[in-house]
Every structure is written in structure tokens, then in C-alpha cells.
Design an enzyme around this catalytic site. Sequence first.
Site, PDB file in Angstrom:
ATOM      1  N   ASP A  93      -5.420  12.127 -14.470  1.00 32.32           N
ATOM      2  CA  ASP A  93      -5.887  13.016 -15.219  1.00 32.32           C
ATOM      3  C   ASP A  93      -5.691  14.033 -14.296  1.00 32.32           C
ATOM      4  OD1 ASP A  93      -6.537  14.571 -17.114  1.00 32.32           O
ATOM      5  OD2 ASP A  93      -8.716  14.935 -16.897  1.00 32.32           O
ATOM      6  N   ASP A 267     -10.359   6.762 -23.217  1.00 37.47           N
ATOM      7  CA  ASP A 267     -10.420   6.600 -22.016  1.00 37.47           C
ATOM      8  C   ASP A 267     -11.707   7.426 -21.885  1.00 37.47           C
ATOM      9  OD1 ASP A 267      -9.280   9.584 -20.926  1.00 37.47           O
ATOM     10  OD2 ASP A 267     -10.678   9.031 -19.659  1.00 37.47           O
ATOM     11  N   CYS A 305     -22.006 -11.866 -26.622  1.00 39.17           N
ATOM     12  CA  CYS A 305     -21.509 -11.440 -24.769  1.00 39.17           C
ATOM     13  C   CYS A 305     -20.985 -12.864 -24.516  1.00 39.17           C
ATOM     14  CB  CYS A 305     -21.887 -10.621 -25.262  1.00 39.17           C
ATOM     15  SG  CYS A 305     -20.759  -9.829 -23.823  1.00 39.17           S
ATOM     16  N   CYS A 307     -19.480 -11.920 -21.045  1.00 39.31           N
ATOM     17  CA  CYS A 307     -19.150 -11.494 -19.977  1.00 39.31           C
ATOM     18  C   CYS A 307     -20.227 -12.631 -19.102  1.00 39.31           C
ATOM     19  CB  CYS A 307     -19.267 -10.303 -19.707  1.00 39.31           C
ATOM     20  SG  CYS A 307     -21.508  -9.777 -19.563  1.00 39.31           S
ATOM     21  N   CYS A 310     -24.247 -11.805 -19.275  1.00 37.91           N
ATOM     22  CA  CYS A 310     -24.393 -11.993 -20.744  1.00 37.91           C
ATOM     23  C   CYS A 310     -25.252 -13.993 -20.692  1.00 37.91           C
ATOM     24  CB  CYS A 310     -23.781 -11.747 -21.745  1.00 37.91           C
ATOM     25  SG  CYS A 310     -24.205 -10.373 -22.002  1.00 37.91           S
ATOM     26  N   HIS A 336     -20.507  -5.223 -16.977  1.00 39.12           N
ATOM     27  CA  HIS A 336     -21.069  -5.692 -18.875  1.00 39.12           C
ATOM     28  C   HIS A 336     -20.105  -4.809 -20.028  1.00 39.12           C
ATOM     29  CE1 HIS A 336     -22.942  -6.710 -23.031  1.00 39.12           C
ATOM     30  NE2 HIS A 336     -22.954  -5.345 -23.159  1.00 39.12           N
TER      31      HIS A 336
END
Length: 370
Positions: A93, A267, A305, A307, A310, A336
Site C-alpha cells: 500500500d 485485504d 473448521c 485448521c 481447531c 485460525h
Amino acid sequence: MAVRYEHIHTCAQTGARYGILHTPSGSFETPIFMPVGTQATVKTLENDEIHEVSDGLILANTYHLWLEPGVDIIAAHGGVKGFSKWDGALLTDSGGFQVFSLSDIRKIKEDGVEFRHHKSGAKLFLSPEDAIHIQNTLGADIIMSFDECPPFNSDYDYMKQSVERTIRWAKRGKDAHRHPETQALFGIVQGGPHIDLRRHCAEELKAIDFPGYAIGGLSVGETKGEMYQVLDEVVPMLPDDKPRYLMGVGTPDDLIEGVSRGIDMFDCVYPTRMARHGTAVTSHGKVVIKNKTYADDMGPLDDRCDCKVCTTYTRSYLRHLFKSEEYLGLRLISYHNLYFLKNLMAEIRQAIQQDRLADFRAEFFERYDK
RNA sequence: GGGAGGGUAGCGAAGUGGUUAAACGCGGCAGACUGUAAAUCUGUUCCCUCAGGGUUCGAUGGUUCAAAUCCGUCCCCUCCCA
């Protein structure tokens, strides 16, 4: 051109787009969510983890890296990627947003912006050319125009003046750009809630011709309804053959709404900041892990989830980490939250390709609270 | 045994006759957070049927229109000297 957008499919239900963004550092399916790593670090996570929870494209910030550690040190590493050893794709940015967020200590002039360093108080000056040249040195695949991001409710005359300046700065930035063949410079459409100003800005930026266009000045305190209205109007103003990037947006509901309106890139600081402050984003809504109700909760953060957080830890343990101020808590929730958004975007892409994004949206909000 | 200083809300700690249910910090409980000056900020934290009411400042008895604040007695703690 450094970046090329390949449009592949438009969702018959919503008009959302599935495509591929080709960059010098790889090709990425869109719509895509990009985690923010302002200081050349996605806070608390290491590169291998960032790969696990992102699609490989992340942000860094010109303003902050310019001040700390400074351009020379980063140049000595061959750019931000050499500095942080990030081997994916990168977007920087321009610092335009900082002009807005540090507004009590800045003076906007035609030539550029006079800042006071937010820590040292030192007087600094950043012009559109400086912002581009710094980004040329930082070496990201995608760099952003130096814009002014005025408050959403600025009065019309100020907004008009600001938009004109942002257009002039965009032109100056493009003229100053040294590596158009390896770094894609995106223009940023401003104009607040004023559709005529948005249209004017979009038309002028298209005339300058950028390889991608961002919509700025949103998610700055206006209501979601106001933001969606602007998107409804502005997205159709942008070229079909270029990526459309909605800056600063990242709540799950806004991602779905943004995609549905034709946005390709997002973003946001949201997932990582919320994580550090103890809130997980889940398929059922927010989980404020510090709350007492989770003290003896043996379940996972998000039962939908897969991941590693989790599938490994209980809410009780995660709460304990936060209550005892252990660093691991910040890392695990950050991991997560980003994974959740990565997964959400993958589901969104699939739904677009299957022409069922509206159905997906309905199913998502069915279980997602607030 | 002699001397000195203390006991205030979960903890620490102000307050030393009225505007005190009692500063402040910690802890507790909630809330906020959207191109990151943010592991930050805000609210709340004696009890209740909560724009009001009820009980508090080691215990107890007094003085006073009025006490956490003044006086008596008792209990407990810390330090110093024997």
C-alpha cells in the site's frame, strides 16, 4: 504488463467473477483475500504458516517501512521479500491511508503530504513520486497509487477537490513509476458516497490506464449499507479485463457481499487484529474467546473448521492462553482467523464457478450470527 | 514484658467529621475493533424488585443533627527493644 487478469467465469446468480490474477510471483485464483503484514510481517505468524493460511499474496505498507527500518536497509536485502524472506507474492500500500488515519498530524499540499512522524514527531514529507519510488525499491508485485483517503462524510466541495488531487497524484505516480514491467501500479477510485465523483475518478483513472483498479475510501466508518450502495454503483464503472480491489475490507459478510458485487481482491487487518484482541471469526460468528462461558468448553473454536488449531485445541485451552497472556494464544487465533477467511474465499470461488453464489450466501448467513 | 505502626470493597491502596457506596491500580465481567501508531481502547465491578432502595470501612459501646473519619473497651497483624 506486470499483472494480467484472466476472467474465467461469471456467476449466473450474482454476477460475481472467478478469474486468475497472473503476477510475476505466481498466478492466483480470484476472488482472493490478502492478509496484511504492514511491517513486513503478518503479525505473530512465520512465513510457512502464512502460506498455510493464505493464498500466497500478502500486503506490506510503504509508510511504515519507509520510517522503520528505512528504505536503505530493505534495499540492501533486495526488497521486502528478501528482507522478510517471503517467497510468495506481495502488494504494498502506498501510505495514502496513513494520510487519513494519522490525520491530526498531517498537512496535505498539492505537491505531497507533510507528516509528523507518529513516534518521533520529526517532520517528514511524502510526494506521490516518493511513494512510488519507495515502492519500486520495496519491490512488491503490485504497488498502489498514492491517494488521499478522506473521511466518508467530508463535505462535497472538499471531496471533489480531494478526488481531483488523487487523480493528479495518480498520473504523477504512473509517470514516476520505474518498473512497470515487473511491478503493477494500481489506481485507486475515491469519492466517498458521491457517485458522480466516483464516476469522474474512475473515468480519469481509466484514461491514465492502470493494470488494476482499487476502490478506496470505504470501510472507514460508514454503514455497511452505504458501502454496498457505493459498490453497486462503482464496480460497473471499472473495466472487465482488469482486477478490482476493494481496499480494507475483510469481515466475512463484507467479503461475500463484495464478491457478489464483482470485487476480485480484498485485504484487511480484521482477522489478525481481532485475533490479537481475543476474538475468533468462525462459521457461526464471532467467538470472544476470553469470555467466561468458554472456561470449560471442551469443543473446538469452530466445529466446521479443519485448521490445525481447531483440530487440536479446546476453546478452554485457548481461553486459558488469553487469560494468562501467553503469546501462543495470539498466534493460534491469528492462524485460525486467516485460515477461516482463506477457506471462505475458496468456497466462494467454487460457488461462483457452480453459479450458486447466492445460494452459498444464504447458507452461510443461515449459520453465521451477525 | 516495653515501644511504634496498622486493620477500608476479591487483592493492593487513598480517604481522617458532612458534597463518600468510598479516589486510584490490579484482578474479575462485558463491549468495540474493516488499505494495522492497536497483544489496543471503552464500559462495568457491595446487595436489591436499580432515574430508587438497602447494608458497609476489624468488633462492640459511645459523642454528634451527621462518623470509615472523634472517644472507650476488646480482637488481630507488622516492626523495634528486652
